[in-house]
Motif scaffolding. Structure first.
Motif, short mmCIF file in Angstrom:
data_model
loop_
_atom_site.label_atom_id
_atom_site.label_comp_id
_atom_site.label_asym_id
_atom_site.label_seq_id
_atom_site.Cartn_x
_atom_site.Cartn_y
_atom_site.Cartn_z
N ILE B 177 11.22 10.39 27.87
CA ILE B 177 12.51 9.90 26.64
C ILE B 177 11.61 9.72 25.43
N ALA B 193 12.18 2.02 25.69
CA ALA B 193 12.45 3.51 24.97
C ALA B 193 13.71 3.83 25.09
N TYR B 194 14.81 2.90 24.63
CA TYR B 194 16.04 3.48 24.72
C TYR B 194 16.40 3.95 23.27
N HIS B 346 15.00 11.50 37.03
CA HIS B 346 13.59 10.60 37.12
C HIS B 346 13.55 10.15 35.65
N GLU B 347 13.98 11.00 34.86
CA GLU B 347 13.45 10.64 33.35
C GLU B 347 14.63 9.92 32.41
N CYS B 349 16.81 7.43 30.94
CA CYS B 349 16.40 6.05 30.48
C CYS B 349 17.32 4.79 31.04
#
Lengths: 224, 429
Positions: B177, B193-194, B346-347, B349
């Motif tokens: 992300i 890391a939003y 998986h990725e 966020c």
């Protein structure tokens, strides 16, 4: 029946686990403090140095249990919650103890179709563990990871967040494991661009520790 | 003649055939950093932006946004307010591996591009965000950056002027992300890391609330070439609407995978031939032209299609990062999609519900089909799920997860239907 129906519940982490490190161990040396101060100076606030400091702490302690995260938070004068949040967000920060060597096998689609799962399977059988586990001798941890950005040289893996091993075959894995068991460092492998092979007869870096070319991927057998 | 023009005699410029180009001496012997000095002495910042605008350079990170236009979004310079450049080297899109080779073989071109961009937008510092997995390459970059500092090409009083500029390396820690620009900014600020909601755009409020511009590594590497050889030269290379040299990362079932530098607008069929055509004389089944997020193309859809924004859009896909994955006739498209869905699951966020839950259900449904326990109606459920996810989240990750799912099912529906349990009453289920 698919796994997700059988095991839907996610285990929550223990809120107050027994510490792995004693009070005496939980200190940064003067050199490390200077390094952290140098990083802080590169950002408008000390927040920017959180990721670098976590890397430093992981290199020092091997992994990041809550007491280490507290130490990082103290050093940076940031809330523990923030440091904990960052450490748990990123996959490369280890929250539990790993083996001496962590083998991250890429299985994302380029690797998947060029034998990434076969490599993972071979390692599972060779080490006698499943993905996500550590060998009883605590020497190796095997993990399945997402794209490592070396799709042209698939299948490939990364060792302990460091060097890449490209164009893997079972024979190459045997050599790799023997090298690691002997405690020898892995070289940085520079991959030669196909156009450089044609125009420059090989790799352009004369200081490369090891050189490999991109190769025809092996014929893959699908398992997953 | 294709859009790429006379590509057979194309001379590489991003990775020219020069031995040890990564050394500062070799780079300067090629005229490196000369244009930087000229610009510092004789150019006005707005002329640099104008030149980049005129060249038609589009971002190489995936979205293909015109770079000069992005630069012109920066507010007028105010000495009291710091402003930052971010160079995005968080190359994590599956199928993409070009930036890594650029950092390995020509780091000074990247540094020079960063410094020119900083000059154009009156910035004092650039954060070079490299993904944590590339720790070996971060070491290489650190070494070369130290050489550039020693030679006074960057730093305090650089090039003998009274200008100070810094390039600061930032090491990520393994999150796809972070390649999203607002998420990269959050990560730089030492947070989870939003992604942030836009507006405000980074040019108004970026890292620590200051005006920020974020460019891909390859984009910035093109900048010195544009300034050195002129905007007209750059605009004349490759496809008219998407010009310039570009690095094609070719992987999958081809005889000669690797990173190739050619002009944009290359015919996909030519690129396949350059990469030694399909392994073992097999037929092509599918092509992912620009990383995992872009819709997959069937073999019969690539005839006459060129690698540029317009042509790929017309063909029903996107340019993305030009990381091309070729798959042969034996490929199991259900397994392919299952892996893609797993990646996004998986990725994701976890900030927005449609993405966090949607990607998970996507993976679950495709896993069920792959295991032979799926029903025909699951395919339509998946398509419906795509509609529910797309455009309903802060960043484009949900869209990027929905596009390959929707298009792979649409374009390879037979493969999927064969794996599903047959309907009890034909035509009803």
């Amino acid at each position: 029946m698919a796994d997700f129906i059988k095991n839907p519940v996610v285990d929550l982490p223990d809120p107050d686990p027994a510490p792995h490190f004693s009070e005496e161990e939980l200190v940064f040396t003067a050199n490390e403090k200077a390094e952290i101060a140098r990083r802080i100076a590169q950002y408008p606030t000390s927040d920017g140095a959180v990721m670098w400091t976590l890397w430093l702490a992981q290199d020092k302690f091997g992994f990041l249990p809550p007491e280490v995260l507290r130490l990082v938070a103290q050093e940076l004068e940031r809330p523990y919650a923030q440091v904990y949040g960052v450490a748990t967000f990123y996959t490369q920060y280890y929250k539990e103890k790993k083996g001496t060597h962590v083998l991250d096998v890429c299985t994302c689609f380029s690797c998947q179709f060029c034998g990434g799962y076969d490599i993972l399977d071979y390692l599972e059988r060779k080490l006698g563990i499943k993905r996500g586990q550590t060998t009883p001798c605590e020497r190796f941890t095997l993990q399945e990871v997402e794209c490592l950005g070396a799709c042209g040289s698939a299948p490939m893996l990364q060792v302990s967040n460091g060097p890449y091993a490209h164009n893997l075959t079972p024979e190459k894995i045997d050599v790799l494991l023997a090298t690691l068991e002997n405690g020898e460092p892995l070289p940085f492998v520079s991959l030669t661009l196909p156009q450089d092979e044609d125009q420059m007869q090989g790799n352009r870096r004369s200081d490369a520790e090891a050189v490999e070319a991109y190769q025809v991927p092996p014929v893959a057998k699908l398992t997953s | 003649m294709t859009k790429a023009g006379d590509w057979q005699s194309y001379q590489r410029v991003l990775l020219p055939p020069v031995r040890n180009l990564h050394h500062l001496d070799a780079y300067r012997a090629q005229g490196g950093y000369d244009i930087l000095r000229t610009i510092f002495n004789d150019w006005k910042p707005e002329d640099v932006t104008q030149c980049v605008k005129k060249s038609g350079l589009r971002g190489r990170g995936g979205a293909g946004f015109p770079t000069g236009l992005k630069w012109s979004f920066m507010p007028p310079a105010n000495p009291a307010v710091p402003r930052f450049l971010c160079c995005n080297a968080d190359e994590s899109e599956p199928g993409t591996f070009k930036d890594r080779q650029l950092m390995e073989f020509n780091p000074h071109l990247i540094f020079e591009g960063i410094l020119i961009a900083c000059f154009a937008m009156s910035m004092k510092a650039c954060y070079l965000y490299v993904r944590g997995e590339f720790s070996s390459w971060i070491t290489l970059l650190e070494r070369e950056l130290a050489c550039a500092y020693d030679a006074n090409l960057v730093g305090t009083g650089m090039l003998g002027t009274n200008v100070n500029m810094d390039i600061i390396l930032h090491k990520g820690a393994g999150a796809y992300i972070c390649g999203e620009e607002t998420s990269l900014m959050e990560s730089l600020e030492g947070k989870r890391a939003y992604p942030r909601i836009k507006p405000p755009f980074p040019a108004q409020q970026g890292i620590w609330g200051y005006p920020t511009t974020i460019n891909n590594v390859e984009t910035l590497a093109c900048v010195p070439l544009i300034l050195d050889r002129g905007a007209d030269w750059f605009a004349g290379v490759g496809a008219q609407t998407h010009p310039g040299p570009i690095l094609y990362g070719i992987s999958g079932h081809v005889n000669r995978p690797g990173v190739y530098e050619y002009p944009t607008g290359m015919l996909i069929t030519d690129l396949l031939e350059i990469a030694g055509s399909m392994r073992g004389g097999k037929k092509l089944k599918a092509l992912v032209p620009g990383g995992a997020s872009v819709p997959v193309l069937r073999a019969d859809m690539i005839e006459g299609v060129t690698m540029d924004v317009e042509s790929l859009r017309a063909a029903g896909s996107m340019m993305g990062t030009a990381g091309m994955l070729f798959l042969d006739e034996d490929t199991d498209m259900v397994a392919f999609l299952r892996r893609v869905a797993r990646f996004y699951h998986h990725e994701s966020c976890g900030q927005c519900t449609p993405c966090r839950e949607g990607t998970g259900w996507m993976e679950n449904l495709i896993t069920r089909i792959d295991d032979g326990e799926g029903n025909l109606r699951d395919l339509d459920l998946l398509l419906d799920l795509c509609d529910q996810m797309e455009g309903r989240t802060v960043c484009a990750l949900a869209d990027a997860a929905a596009w390959p799912v929707r298009n792979t099912i649409k374009r390879f529906r037979n493969d999927f239907e064969k794996r599903c349990r047959p309907a009890v009453w034909a035509g009803v289920a």
